[in-house]
Design a protein around this motif. Sequence first.
Motif, PDB file in Angstrom:
ATOM      1  N   LYS A  17       0.853  -1.192   0.000  1.00 21.68           N
ATOM      2  CA  LYS A  17       0.000   0.000   0.000  1.00 21.68           C
ATOM      3  C   LYS A  17       0.886   1.239   0.000  1.00 21.68           C
ATOM      4  N   VAL A  18       0.442   2.235  -0.758  1.00 27.70           N
ATOM      5  CA  VAL A  18       1.136   3.526  -0.758  1.00 27.70           C
ATOM      6  C   VAL A  18       0.108   4.577  -0.369  1.00 27.70           C
ATOM      7  N   ASN A  19       0.423   5.338   0.655  1.00 29.22           N
ATOM      8  CA  ASN A  19      -0.520   6.343   1.171  1.00 29.22           C
ATOM      9  C   ASN A  19      -1.878   5.713   1.492  1.00 29.22           C
ATOM     10  N   GLY A  20      -1.835   4.484   1.956  1.00 22.71           N
ATOM     11  CA  GLY A  20      -3.068   3.821   2.395  1.00 22.71           C
ATOM     12  C   GLY A  20      -3.852   3.121   1.286  1.00 22.71           C
ATOM     13  N   PHE A  21      -3.349   3.213   0.052  1.00 22.00           N
ATOM     14  CA  PHE A  21      -4.048   2.573  -1.082  1.00 22.00           C
ATOM     15  C   PHE A  21      -3.146   1.529  -1.728  1.00 22.00           C
ATOM     16  N   PRO A  22      -3.756   0.485  -2.319  1.00 20.04           N
ATOM     17  CA  PRO A  22      -2.905  -0.479  -3.030  1.00 20.04           C
ATOM     18  C   PRO A  22      -2.140   0.240  -4.148  1.00 20.04           C
ATOM     19  N   LEU A  23      -0.855  -0.025  -4.248  1.00 19.53           N
ATOM     20  CA  LEU A  23      -0.020   0.643  -5.256  1.00 19.53           C
ATOM     21  C   LEU A  23      -0.527   0.338  -6.663  1.00 19.53           C
ATOM     22  N   VAL A  24      -0.670   1.400  -7.456  1.00 20.79           N
ATOM     23  CA  VAL A  24      -0.947   1.254  -8.895  1.00 20.79           C
ATOM     24  C   VAL A  24       0.270   1.827  -9.604  1.00 20.79           C
ATOM     25  N   TYR A  25       1.099   0.954 -10.139  1.00 19.75           N
ATOM     26  CA  TYR A  25       2.375   1.426 -10.699  1.00 19.75           C
ATOM     27  C   TYR A  25       2.245   1.602 -12.209  1.00 19.75           C
ATOM     28  N   LEU A  26       2.190   2.859 -12.630  1.00 18.83           N
ATOM     29  CA  LEU A  26       2.032   3.173 -14.060  1.00 18.83           C
ATOM     30  C   LEU A  26       3.182   4.060 -14.532  1.00 18.83           C
ATOM     31  N   ASP A  27       4.387   3.738 -14.072  1.00 20.11           N
ATOM     32  CA  ASP A  27       5.571   4.508 -14.472  1.00 20.11           C
ATOM     33  C   ASP A  27       6.618   3.555 -15.058  1.00 20.11           C
ATOM     34  N   ASN A  28       6.137   2.610 -15.838  1.00 18.56           N
ATOM     35  CA  ASN A  28       7.020   1.548 -16.342  1.00 18.56           C
ATOM     36  C   ASN A  28       7.989   2.016 -17.410  1.00 18.56           C
ATOM     37  N   ALA A  29       7.669   3.143 -18.072  1.00 22.28           N
ATOM     38  CA  ALA A  29       8.610   3.638 -19.083  1.00 22.28           C
ATOM     39  C   ALA A  29       9.847   4.226 -18.416  1.00 22.28           C
ATOM     40  N   ALA A  30       9.681   4.689 -17.168  1.00 23.77           N
ATOM     41  CA  ALA A  30      10.848   5.210 -16.439  1.00 23.77           C
ATOM     42  C   ALA A  30      11.710   4.048 -15.962  1.00 23.77           C
ATOM     43  N   THR A  31      11.080   3.116 -15.297  1.00 22.72           N
ATOM     44  CA  THR A  31      11.754   1.850 -14.969  1.00 22.72           C
ATOM     45  C   THR A  31      10.686   0.808 -14.659  1.00 22.72           C
ATOM     46  N   SER A  32      10.959  -0.435 -15.064  1.00 27.32           N
ATOM     47  CA  SER A  32       9.993  -1.499 -14.788  1.00 27.32           C
ATOM     48  C   SER A  32      10.314  -2.115 -13.429  1.00 27.32           C
ATOM     49  N   GLN A  33       9.335  -2.819 -12.877  1.00 24.77           N
ATOM     50  CA  GLN A  33       9.596  -3.525 -11.614  1.00 24.77           C
ATOM     51  C   GLN A  33      10.311  -4.856 -11.874  1.00 24.77           C
ATOM     52  N   LYS A  34      10.847  -5.461 -10.787  1.00 26.64           N
ATOM     53  CA  LYS A  34      11.697  -6.653 -10.949  1.00 26.64           C
ATOM     54  C   LYS A  34      11.008  -7.887 -10.372  1.00 26.64           C
ATOM     55  N   PRO A  35      10.983  -8.960 -11.141  1.00 28.13           N
ATOM     56  CA  PRO A  35      10.406 -10.190 -10.590  1.00 28.13           C
ATOM     57  C   PRO A  35      11.338 -10.796  -9.530  1.00 28.13           C
ATOM     58  N   GLN A  36      10.748 -11.624  -8.679  1.00 28.11           N
ATOM     59  CA  GLN A  36      11.518 -12.222  -7.585  1.00 28.11           C
ATOM     60  C   GLN A  36      12.752 -12.972  -8.096  1.00 28.11           C
ATOM     61  N   VAL A  37      12.632 -13.621  -9.265  1.00 33.80           N
ATOM     62  CA  VAL A  37      13.786 -14.402  -9.760  1.00 33.80           C
ATOM     63  C   VAL A  37      14.999 -13.511 -10.017  1.00 33.80           C
ATOM     64  N   VAL A  38      14.748 -12.272 -10.432  1.00 35.14           N
ATOM     65  CA  VAL A  38      15.872 -11.346 -10.674  1.00 35.14           C
ATOM     66  C   VAL A  38      16.478 -10.917  -9.327  1.00 35.14           C
ATOM     67  N   ILE A  39      15.596 -10.610  -8.381  1.00 35.33           N
ATOM     68  CA  ILE A  39      16.069 -10.216  -7.046  1.00 35.33           C
ATOM     69  C   ILE A  39      16.877 -11.370  -6.443  1.00 35.33           C
ATOM     70  N   ASP A  40      16.364 -12.592  -6.597  1.00 36.29           N
ATOM     71  CA  ASP A  40      17.070 -13.770  -6.068  1.00 36.29           C
ATOM     72  C   ASP A  40      18.439 -13.941  -6.726  1.00 36.29           C
TER      73      ASP A  40
END
Length: 405
Positions: A17-40
């Motif tokens: 949650k961000v600011n009390g709301f479930p995160l809606v991430y719509l900034d993928n052109a700036a950077t995408s999020q990372k799947p767990q396999v990459v973090i691992d």
Amino acid sequence: MLSLEHYRRDFPILHQKVNGFPLVYLDNAATSQKPQVVIDALVNYYQKINSNVHRGAHYLADQATIAFDETRKKVQKFINAQYPEEIIFTKGTTESINLVAFSFGEAFVSPQQEILITEMEHHANIVPWQMLCERKKAILKVVPVLEDGTLDIESFYRFLSPNTSLVAITHVSNVLGTINPIQEIIQVAHAAGAKVLVDGAQSVPHFQVNVQELDADFFVFSGHKIFGPTGVGILYGKKELLELMPPYQGGGAMIKEVTFERTTYNRLPHKFEAGTPNIADVIGLGVALDYVQNIGIENIALQEHALTEYATQQLQQIPSLKIIGNTPNKVSVISFVISGIHHYDLGMLLDANGIAIRTGHHCAQPLMRRFGVEGTARASFAFYNTKEEIHKLCEGVEKAIAVLT
Ligand code: PLP
């Protein structure tokens, strides 16, 4: 719409949650999020095989070197380069372009020759060429963009001449989403005797790229926009060109022999990889590319296309909202302005509802000037986004309009 929503589970950052709301991430052109396999993969590297590459005669060095070299082959396959040594690891798109501007510029650009770019370039594909033109007394020419966000291809044909040394052009605009007709541009540029660098930062994450089919001379992209770590990027260059180009930086790994009188340089790709590389993140990028291939880049493309079309339809229902970049042939990015509302205020209000979009000039100030705006709001999608998130974006925008106007 093809459902890839179950892959959201692979991205731990999305489930907060961000600011009390479930995160809606719509900034993928700036950077995408990372799947767990990459973090691992990053954790595994530092926990189990951390060592310098290409140097040590011990187990850890071998393991690190094998994993590092594997990624070069994965990238080669991913973009269908002919040889692994055509893949140079850099920090990112920006460094890849600077490398070419410096090294290709040293070897091949002479005074009064022209470098052709377009009005829709990211600063990373403008400033290095301006610097080169200053150094070499060459001339920078800029192909305009039409009102709907497509490239003015007729001007491109007009600007191209036997005096053009290099065309440096983005495959996909990070602001407009426009997909440029790269294959045609490369063919015509080659016929005029020019080389072509393609900025693939916004294309590689979204659809299949085949550098041999395109016949690109250089193709660059960043790992962090394709679910990989930050700090690693790719320069693809045709072998015969890279062979003729001087090194960009001097130091360890890029040499064959050093004496105080003279140094000879290592073969490709090492000639362009001075110093200890970003080993962990290179390995992480390899895992990210495996991840994308497991899903299928064509499935990703379908899902993102559907999301972009749906979001365009929904946003267009809002009367005071104007989308900038209206070509049908676009990717995953919607830039918009709302009359009477500053994009920054909109971004802040959306953030208060847990919705992350980008606001500002998007490192494309000349393009902002072209459209007579100081900045825009930009929503950009990845395959893990959902229709529900698009509804939340639209509701958030409508709420902001009610509050701010
Ligand atoms: N080119 C384009 C089209 C981009 O969108 C970006 C980043 O947003 C870049 C270049 C620069 O990429 P990086 O900051 O990863 O070097």
